[in-house]
Design a protein around this motif. Structure first.
Motif, PDB file in Angstrom:
ATOM      1  N   THR A  50      -9.827  -3.667   0.354  1.00 22.76           N
ATOM      2  CA  THR A  50     -10.191  -3.142  -0.953  1.00 22.76           C
ATOM      3  C   THR A  50     -11.207  -1.999  -0.831  1.00 22.76           C
ATOM      4  OG1 THR A  50     -11.669  -5.048  -1.102  1.00 22.76           O
ATOM      5  CG2 THR A  50      -9.609  -5.177  -2.312  1.00 22.76           C
TER       6      THR A  50
ATOM      7  N   LYS B 165      -3.376  -8.356  -8.841  1.00 26.72           N
ATOM      8  CA  LYS B 165      -4.000  -8.615  -7.540  1.00 26.72           C
ATOM      9  C   LYS B 165      -4.144  -7.303  -6.787  1.00 26.72           C
ATOM     10  CE  LYS B 165      -2.291 -13.278  -6.890  1.00 26.72           C
ATOM     11  NZ  LYS B 165      -1.495 -14.196  -6.086  1.00 26.72           N
ATOM     12  N   PRO B 166      -5.238  -7.116  -6.049  1.00 25.30           N
ATOM     13  CA  PRO B 166      -5.415  -5.872  -5.288  1.00 25.30           C
ATOM     14  C   PRO B 166      -4.207  -5.567  -4.403  1.00 25.30           C
ATOM     15  CG  PRO B 166      -7.440  -7.101  -5.285  1.00 25.30           C
ATOM     16  CD  PRO B 166      -6.410  -7.998  -5.923  1.00 25.30           C
ATOM     17  N   MET B 167      -3.700  -4.318  -4.506  1.00 25.38           N
ATOM     18  CA  MET B 167      -2.465  -3.958  -3.809  1.00 25.38           C
ATOM     19  C   MET B 167      -2.613  -4.054  -2.299  1.00 25.38           C
ATOM     20  SD  MET B 167      -2.615   0.113  -4.617  1.00 25.38           S
ATOM     21  CE  MET B 167      -3.274  -0.146  -6.261  1.00 25.38           C
ATOM     22  N   CYS B 168      -3.821  -3.783  -1.785  1.00 25.38           N
ATOM     23  CA  CYS B 168      -4.047  -3.841  -0.335  1.00 25.38           C
ATOM     24  C   CYS B 168      -5.208  -4.789  -0.082  1.00 25.38           C
ATOM     25  CB  CYS B 168      -4.351  -2.453   0.212  1.00 25.38           C
ATOM     26  SG  CYS B 168      -4.709  -2.445   1.989  1.00 25.38           S
ATOM     27  N   GLN B 169      -5.093  -5.549   1.017  1.00 26.93           N
ATOM     28  CA  GLN B 169      -6.175  -6.499   1.343  1.00 26.93           C
ATOM     29  C   GLN B 169      -7.467  -5.765   1.691  1.00 26.93           C
ATOM     30  OE1 GLN B 169      -3.635  -5.806   3.333  1.00 26.93           O
ATOM     31  NE2 GLN B 169      -4.817  -4.885   4.991  1.00 26.93           N
TER      32      GLN B 169
ATOM     33  N   SER C 261       1.519  -5.759  -7.677  1.00 24.85           N
ATOM     34  CA  SER C 261       0.071  -5.719  -7.764  1.00 24.85           C
ATOM     35  C   SER C 261      -0.376  -5.625  -9.220  1.00 24.85           C
ATOM     36  CB  SER C 261      -0.438  -4.532  -6.943  1.00 24.85           C
ATOM     37  OG  SER C 261      -1.751  -4.231  -7.261  1.00 24.85           O
TER      38      SER C 261
ATOM     39  N   ASN D 291       5.535  -3.245  -3.993  1.00 25.92           N
ATOM     40  CA  ASN D 291       4.172  -3.794  -3.907  1.00 25.92           C
ATOM     41  C   ASN D 291       3.296  -3.286  -5.057  1.00 25.92           C
ATOM     42  OD1 ASN D 291       2.191  -5.325  -2.164  1.00 25.92           O
ATOM     43  ND2 ASN D 291       1.157  -3.341  -2.283  1.00 25.92           N
TER      44      ASN D 291
END
Lengths: 295, 197
Positions: free
Chosen positions: A65, A59-63, A54, A50
């Motif tokens: 943020t 894209k942000p690694m975790c939803q 990312s 991941n």
């Protein structure tokens, strides 16, 4: 200059959300290499995959943020000072749409989400004034899952360091899989209650490869790391050798009758980014070795 | 030995009854996100005999508040890992009883009441690694709809079509086995060994 600072802060958000600092990536890789539990190893492998995706897809690694906290060190000769708050607010609104960030600022009374990550005291700013002509900006966007397992403990000073050790181990046991382990643990000892928690959060800004400069404290950090990993909570609370990636401690002097302990859990997605800008507008990244500029 | 299963929604009760903790599953089909606020509203609507706009029965309930982006009036899911499931523990047994999702996906695990409800109604809880949002988003093929956006983007019901969503670990099966509670018990023993206060 103002425009430059706004752009730099948007970039700080993007870098923090899509690239983990080098020390955290190395710690996760070495945890994966050493892990003996099959399920734990497959979780660590998904985490590493991941992280790569990312960065590659930007894209942000975790939803989640996170909720942004800023730490500013403002040089006395740096040309912009009190306007920095408004520049941070403006950059946060723009970054929410551009990076993008999930809207995470909710009014506790009405339940209304402002939609742009700004609000009352949010982003929160810690101010420090220093000599020289540089401005250092550090961004800590911290997720809700690992924030919900933070603890403040007020123990009897008579229990001493053994009491501190017990409080920390119990807090990580209580947290279990909830803060997305393997976690980084920031500990603030001493001061008053607010100081202990504030130091604990500041402690997670230090790279986990660096031990405290005071030998006694450094030794305590290493001991706690070893004890905590014996709990066997493992990645995501499903068991394994790796529960904690690092333990960082900061301390303050305390009241004779008090021993406050702030214990901050930080998920594996330990996002932070740090940059300095001088009065001429030259920038230097601190948290990340190299940053490819993006537009 | 790891057992791997590929499931397609809607999923029958007898299929999940065969699964045991530690099994790995991958899912194709319909996944609906819901967090605290959506759970509460769904139950309130049910009790007030108002229609809930999505169908959980036999499908997957995902504890997730996605990061989304709107491009030319179209939503795109950017990052969509799981949220902490224990926040829904107080309300989940009732939710399972009414809406009968077959699989709940989340992170961090759930407690004894949910474990009992999963057993009673023939459902399981599967774990997806927390924070692994970009990887999760890659298995989302299509946004079929979004409801209750007034709750805020993270709290809304996102109706998603997924392909090869996984690897998910069966962490609570339909036979009252709960991997998290097992780990907690053994961690507690170790805690007592390490400190004496």
């Amino acid at each position: 200059m103002k425009k430059k600072i706004i752009e730099l802060i948007i970039e700080l958000y993007r870098v923090a959300e899509t690239k983990l600092p080098d020390d955290v990536i190395s710690a996760l890789r070495s945890a994966y290499e050493k892990e003996s539990n099959r399920l734990a190893k497959s979780i660590l492998s998904a985490i590493l995959k991941n992280i790569e995706l990312s960065e590659e897809l930007n894209k942000p690694m975790c939803q989640d943020t996170g909720v942004p906290t800023f730490y500013l060190e403002v040089g006395e000769k740096f040309p912009i000072k009190h306007e920095l708050r408004e520049l941070i607010m403006e950059a946060t609104r723009l970054a929410t749409a551009k990076v993008p960030l999930r809207p995470n600022a909710v009014d506790p009374f009405t339940g209304n989400n402002t939609g742009d990550n700004t609000g009352r005291f949010i982003p929160y700013i810690h101010w420090d004034f220093v000599e020289g002509n540089n401005l250092k900006i550090t961004l800590l966007p911290k997720g809700g899952g690992s924030e919900n397992t933070v603890q403040l403990r007020m123990i009897s000073p008579g229990l001493g360091l053994e009491g501190v050790k017990h409080a920390v181990i119990e807090a990580i046991y209580d947290a279990g899989g909830k803060p997305c382990p393997p976690v980084i643990v920031g500990i603030g000892i001493g001061g008053g209650s607010d100081i202990a928690l504030s130091l604990a959060k500041k402690a997670i800004l230090r790279p986990i490869t660096e031990r405290h400069r005071d030998r006694l404290v450094a030794k305590f950090e290493s001991e706690l790391l070893d004890y905590l990993n014996r709990l066997g909570i493992g990645p995501m609370g499903l068991g394994g050798d790796t529960t904690v990636l690092g333990v960082n401690i900061e301390y303050a002097h305390r009241h004779p009758a008090s021993m406050p302990i702030g214990i901050v859990t930080q998920c594996w997605a330990a996002r932070r980014a740090s940059v300095t800008i001088d009065s001429r507008g030259n920038t230097r990244w601190i948290s990340h070795r190299e940053v490819d500029l993006y537009d | 030995m790891t057992r791997e299963y590929f499931l397609k929604t809607p999923i029958e009760e007898e299929v999940v009854r065969k699964l045991r903790v530690g099994d790995t599953i991958y899912i194709d089909g319909l996944v609906i996100t819901a967090r605290d606020a959506a759970h509460k509203r769904a139950i309130d609507y049910y009790e007030a005999k108002k229609e809930v706009p999505v169908k959980f029965y036999g499908n997957v309930l995902y504890h997730c508040g996605p990061l989304v982006k709107k491009i030319d009036e179209k939503w795109e899911i950017v990052s969509a890992g799981p949220t902490t499931s224990t926040r829904m523990e107080y309300i989940e047994p009732r939710f399972i009883e009414i809406f009968r999702p077959r699989i709940i996906v989340g992170k961090g695990g759930m407690g004894e009441d949910t474990t009992s409800a999963l057993h009673k109604y023939g459902a399981i809880y599967a774990a997806y690694p927390g924070g692994v949002g970009v990887l999760a988003a890659r298995s989302i093929k299509k946004i079929l709809g979004v409801e209750w956006l007034d709750l805020g983007i993270p709290e809304a019901l996102w109706v998603l079509e997924v392909e090869n969503f996984g690897p998910l670990t069966v962490a609570i099966d339909a036979h009252k086995n709960n991997l998290y509670l097992n780990i907690r018990e053994s961690s507690y023993e170790k805690l007592k060994d390490i400190t004496s206060i």
